[in-house]
Scaffold this motif. Structure first.
Motif, PDB file in Angstrom:
ATOM      1  N   SER A 171     -51.820  33.421  25.618  1.00  0.00           N
ATOM      2  CA  SER A 171     -50.492  32.842  25.817  1.00  0.00           C
ATOM      3  C   SER A 171     -50.314  31.638  24.892  1.00  0.00           C
ATOM      4  CB  SER A 171     -50.331  32.400  27.269  1.00  0.00           C
ATOM      5  OG  SER A 171     -50.807  33.375  28.172  1.00  0.00           O
ATOM      6  N   THR A 172     -49.063  31.317  24.576  1.00  0.00           N
ATOM      7  CA  THR A 172     -48.774  30.108  23.805  1.00  0.00           C
ATOM      8  C   THR A 172     -48.641  28.952  24.790  1.00  0.00           C
ATOM      9  OG1 THR A 172     -47.662  31.385  22.093  1.00  0.00           O
ATOM     10  CG2 THR A 172     -47.235  29.018  22.148  1.00  0.00           C
ATOM     11  N   LEU A 173     -49.636  28.068  24.758  1.00  0.00           N
ATOM     12  CA  LEU A 173     -49.782  27.032  25.774  1.00  0.00           C
ATOM     13  C   LEU A 173     -49.888  25.665  25.137  1.00  0.00           C
ATOM     14  CD1 LEU A 173     -52.520  28.910  27.843  1.00  0.00           C
ATOM     15  CD2 LEU A 173     -50.051  28.889  28.296  1.00  0.00           C
ATOM     16  N   SER A 174     -49.790  24.630  25.955  1.00  0.00           N
ATOM     17  CA  SER A 174     -50.034  23.277  25.450  1.00  0.00           C
ATOM     18  C   SER A 174     -51.526  23.082  25.237  1.00  0.00           C
ATOM     19  CB  SER A 174     -49.503  22.234  26.434  1.00  0.00           C
ATOM     20  OG  SER A 174     -50.291  22.205  27.610  1.00  0.00           O
ATOM     21  N   VAL A 175     -51.859  22.254  24.262  1.00  0.00           N
ATOM     22  CA  VAL A 175     -53.259  21.956  23.992  1.00  0.00           C
ATOM     23  C   VAL A 175     -53.897  21.287  25.208  1.00  0.00           C
ATOM     24  CG1 VAL A 175     -54.841  20.638  22.527  1.00  0.00           C
ATOM     25  CG2 VAL A 175     -52.874  21.811  21.511  1.00  0.00           C
ATOM     26  N   VAL A 211     -57.986  31.556  16.890  1.00  0.00           N
ATOM     27  CA  VAL A 211     -58.934  31.475  17.991  1.00  0.00           C
ATOM     28  C   VAL A 211     -59.645  30.132  18.030  1.00  0.00           C
ATOM     29  CG1 VAL A 211     -60.850  32.634  19.148  1.00  0.00           C
ATOM     30  CG2 VAL A 211     -59.304  33.956  17.685  1.00  0.00           C
ATOM     31  N   GLY A 212     -59.692  29.550  19.218  1.00  0.00           N
ATOM     32  CA  GLY A 212     -60.483  28.353  19.464  1.00  0.00           C
ATOM     33  C   GLY A 212     -61.602  28.662  20.434  1.00  0.00           C
ATOM     34  N   GLY A 213     -62.805  28.165  20.122  1.00  0.00           N
ATOM     35  CA  GLY A 213     -63.911  28.379  21.033  1.00  0.00           C
ATOM     36  C   GLY A 213     -65.240  28.468  20.326  1.00  0.00           C
ATOM     37  N   ASP A 214     -66.276  28.711  21.110  1.00  0.00           N
ATOM     38  CA  ASP A 214     -67.636  28.813  20.617  1.00  0.00           C
ATOM     39  C   ASP A 214     -67.775  29.966  19.614  1.00  0.00           C
ATOM     40  OD1 ASP A 214     -70.712  28.368  21.059  1.00  0.00           O
ATOM     41  OD2 ASP A 214     -70.371  30.518  21.401  1.00  0.00           O
ATOM     42  N   THR A 215     -68.513  29.718  18.529  1.00  0.00           N
ATOM     43  CA  THR A 215     -68.656  30.713  17.463  1.00  0.00           C
ATOM     44  C   THR A 215     -69.232  32.023  17.980  1.00  0.00           C
ATOM     45  OG1 THR A 215     -68.954  28.969  15.816  1.00  0.00           O
ATOM     46  CG2 THR A 215     -69.695  31.165  15.212  1.00  0.00           C
ATOM     47  N   GLY A 216     -70.250  31.944  18.826  1.00  0.00           N
ATOM     48  CA  GLY A 216     -70.855  33.157  19.356  1.00  0.00           C
ATOM     49  C   GLY A 216     -69.895  33.963  20.202  1.00  0.00           C
ATOM     50  N   LEU A 245     -62.362  24.919  21.417  1.00  0.00           N
ATOM     51  CA  LEU A 245     -61.294  25.256  22.356  1.00  0.00           C
ATOM     52  C   LEU A 245     -60.122  24.280  22.232  1.00  0.00           C
ATOM     53  CD1 LEU A 245     -63.385  26.297  25.457  1.00  0.00           C
ATOM     54  CD2 LEU A 245     -61.514  27.635  24.472  1.00  0.00           C
ATOM     55  N   GLY A 246     -58.925  24.815  22.179  1.00  0.00           N
ATOM     56  CA  GLY A 246     -57.704  24.039  21.964  1.00  0.00           C
ATOM     57  C   GLY A 246     -57.200  24.141  20.544  1.00  0.00           C
ATOM     58  N   SER A 247     -58.094  24.479  19.605  1.00  0.00           N
ATOM     59  CA  SER A 247     -57.689  24.555  18.197  1.00  0.00           C
ATOM     60  C   SER A 247     -56.723  25.704  17.954  1.00  0.00           C
ATOM     61  CB  SER A 247     -58.916  24.723  17.302  1.00  0.00           C
ATOM     62  OG  SER A 247     -59.806  23.647  17.443  1.00  0.00           O
ATOM     63  N   GLY A 248     -56.955  26.827  18.618  1.00  0.00           N
ATOM     64  CA  GLY A 248     -56.026  27.945  18.468  1.00  0.00           C
ATOM     65  C   GLY A 248     -54.632  27.570  18.923  1.00  0.00           C
ATOM     66  N   ALA A 249     -54.546  26.898  20.058  1.00  0.00           N
ATOM     67  CA  ALA A 249     -53.248  26.466  20.577  1.00  0.00           C
ATOM     68  C   ALA A 249     -52.569  25.496  19.627  1.00  0.00           C
ATOM     69  CB  ALA A 249     -53.423  25.827  21.950  1.00  0.00           C
ATOM     70  N   ALA A 250     -53.336  24.569  19.061  1.00  0.00           N
ATOM     71  CA  ALA A 250     -52.758  23.571  18.158  1.00  0.00           C
ATOM     72  C   ALA A 250     -52.170  24.224  16.916  1.00  0.00           C
ATOM     73  CB  ALA A 250     -53.829  22.552  17.770  1.00  0.00           C
ATOM     74  N   VAL A 251     -52.912  25.172  16.324  1.00  0.00           N
ATOM     75  CA  VAL A 251     -52.406  25.840  15.129  1.00  0.00           C
ATOM     76  C   VAL A 251     -51.189  26.694  15.463  1.00  0.00           C
ATOM     77  CG1 VAL A 251     -52.959  27.483  13.291  1.00  0.00           C
ATOM     78  CG2 VAL A 251     -54.656  25.779  13.990  1.00  0.00           C
ATOM     79  N   TYR A 307     -44.160  21.490  23.730  1.00  0.00           N
ATOM     80  CA  TYR A 307     -45.613  21.362  23.759  1.00  0.00           C
ATOM     81  C   TYR A 307     -46.113  20.634  22.506  1.00  0.00           C
ATOM     82  CZ  TYR A 307     -45.997  24.766  27.636  1.00  0.00           C
ATOM     83  OH  TYR A 307     -45.928  25.413  28.848  1.00  0.00           O
ATOM     84  N   LEU A 308     -45.485  20.918  21.357  1.00  0.00           N
ATOM     85  CA  LEU A 308     -45.872  20.216  20.135  1.00  0.00           C
ATOM     86  C   LEU A 308     -45.570  18.728  20.245  1.00  0.00           C
ATOM     87  CD1 LEU A 308     -46.797  20.963  17.045  1.00  0.00           C
ATOM     88  CD2 LEU A 308     -44.472  20.185  16.578  1.00  0.00           C
ATOM     89  N   GLN A 309     -44.440  18.386  20.852  1.00  0.00           N
ATOM     90  CA  GLN A 309     -44.104  16.979  21.048  1.00  0.00           C
ATOM     91  C   GLN A 309     -45.143  16.291  21.920  1.00  0.00           C
ATOM     92  OE1 GLN A 309     -41.294  15.130  19.807  1.00  0.00           O
ATOM     93  NE2 GLN A 309     -41.340  16.887  18.442  1.00  0.00           N
ATOM     94  N   GLU A 310     -45.594  16.977  22.958  1.00  0.00           N
ATOM     95  CA  GLU A 310     -46.629  16.417  23.826  1.00  0.00           C
ATOM     96  C   GLU A 310     -47.917  16.180  23.045  1.00  0.00           C
ATOM     97  OE1 GLU A 310     -47.121  19.100  27.070  1.00  0.00           O
ATOM     98  OE2 GLU A 310     -45.042  18.903  27.758  1.00  0.00           O
TER      99      GLU A 310
END
Length: 290
Positions: free
Chosen positions: A96-100, A138-143, A165-171, A244-247
Motif C-alpha cells: 500500500s502507499t503509506l506514510s513513512v 522495496v524497503g527492508g532487510d537485504t536477505g 524499512l520505510g525507504s520504499g514508502a519514501a521513494v 503523507y509527503l508533507q508529514e
C-alpha cells in the motif's frame, strides 16, 4: 509452489492476485467487502473471512489497501489482524502507499513479534498491474528482499531495493508528488490556453511535442482534452499521498511547497465532488461541465 495471501481486492490487489494465480501460486484472498473476492475465487483462489484467517499457512502475505488506517486494521486489529497468525517463516509485503511514519511504526510491531516485513509500494496503475509490469520500490532487510524477489517479479517487471524499512514508502511518495505536481499544473495550463482560444487538443499536441513535457504529463493532458476522468488514480488518493509527503517533510525539518500547492488543488477537486474521479479531473476546476 509457495502459498500467498493477498489482502485487499481493489483495482491493484485484485490484479496482483490474478497474476499470482496465472503463475500457479496457491492464493488466498481477503477483502473488507467479500463480494469483491468472487472473481478471484472463480479463477482458483480461496477466500478468507478475515486477514487473520487468510495468512495462517502462507509463505508470503501481500497487503494492498487504501491508506494508513486500512493497513493498521489489516495487520493489527485485535480480533482480525493478520500479524497475530502470520507464520514465523513468512514474509509480509506491505504494498500500500503509506506514510513513512506508519511503515516505521508497523515495522516495530513486526520486530516485537519476531516476524518479517518489507515495505514494497509500486509505481504503476491498473494497466501495469494487469500486465504484471509494476515497478517495486522495496524497503527492508537485504536477505528478505532476496527471498521475496521471485514473487515480486511475478507481479512486477522491476524490483528496486531502496534501503531499510520505510525507504520504499519514501521513494513512492516522492514519485507520486512529482506526478501530482505535473498533473495539477497541466490542468491549469491546458484550461488557460483554452480560455485564450486555443483548442485544447491542439494545445496538448504542441506541448507534448516538446522536450519539457514528460510522458506522464503528456498522457494526463491528453486525458484532460478528451474529458477522460475514469478513475485510474483518483484525486482523493493523490491528495492523501501528498499529505503523507508533507508529514515526512515536516518530520525532517524541511518544506515541500510545490507539493503543498498541488495538494491544495486536489483537495479543491475533492471539495467540488471530483475526488473519486481520476486525477485528470482537476481540469474541471477551470472548465466545469462538458
Amino acid at each position: 509452489m509457495s502459498k500467498v495471501a493477498v489482502l485487499g481486492m481493489g483495482a491493484m490487489g485484485s490484479r496482483m492476485a490474478a497474476a499470482l494465480l496465472r503463475a500457479d501460486y496457491q492464493v488466498t484472498v481477503w477483502n473488507r467487502t467479500a463480494d469483491k473476492t468472487s472473481p478471484l475465487v472463480e479463477a482458483g483462489a480461496k477466500a478468507a473471512q478475515t486477514p487473520r484467517a487468510a495468512v495462517e499457512e502462507v509463505d508470503f502475505a501481500v497487503c494492498m489497501v487504501r491508506d494508513d488506517a486500512a493497513s493498521h486494521s489489516v495487520w493489527l486489529d485485535s480480533e482480525t489482524g493478520a500479524l497475530a497468525s502470520l507464520p514465523g517463516r513468512a514474509v509480509a509485503i506491505e504494498s500500500s502507499t503509506l506514510s513513512v511514519a506508519w511503515v516505521q511504526e508497523l515495522a516495530g510491531h513486526f520486530q516485537a513479534a519476531g516476524k518479517a516485513l518489507l515495505d514494497a509500494p509500486v509505481s504503476g496503475s491498473r494497466p501495469q498491474a494487469e500486465a504484471a509490469q509494476l515497478i517495486y520500490l522495496v524497503g527492508g532487510d537485504t536477505g528478505r528482499v532476496a527471498k521475496a524477489e521471485p514473487i515480486l517479479k511475478v507481479m512486477g517487471g522491476t524490483v528496486h531495493h531502496a534501503g531499510p524499512l520505510g525507504s520504499g514508502a519514501a521513494v513512492k511518495l516522492a514519485i507520486n508528488a512529482l506526478l501530482g505536481v505535473q498533473v495539477a499544473v497541466m490542468g491549469e495550463l491546458i484550461a488557460l490556453l483554452r480560455r485564450y482560444g486555443i483548442d485544447e487538443a491542439r494545445a496538448v499536441e504542441m506541448i507534448g511535442a516538446t522536450s519539457v513535457c514528460s510522458p506522464a504529463a503528456r498522457g494526463a493532458a491528453s486525458a484532460m482534452a478528451a474529458r477522460n476522468y475514469a478513475p485510474l488514480f483518483p484525486s482523493a488518493l493523490m491528495e492523501k499521498d501528498l499529505g503523507y509527503l508533507q508529514e515526512m517533510a515536516a518530520e525532517h525539518g524541511t518544506r515541500a511547497p510545490l507539493a503543498q500547492a498541488a495538494r491544495s488543488v486536489f483537495g479543491e477537486a475533492m471539495g467540488q465532488g471530483y475526488g473519486e474521479e481520476n486525477m485528470t479531473g482537476v481540469v474541471q476546476l477551470y472548465w466545469p461541465g462538458p
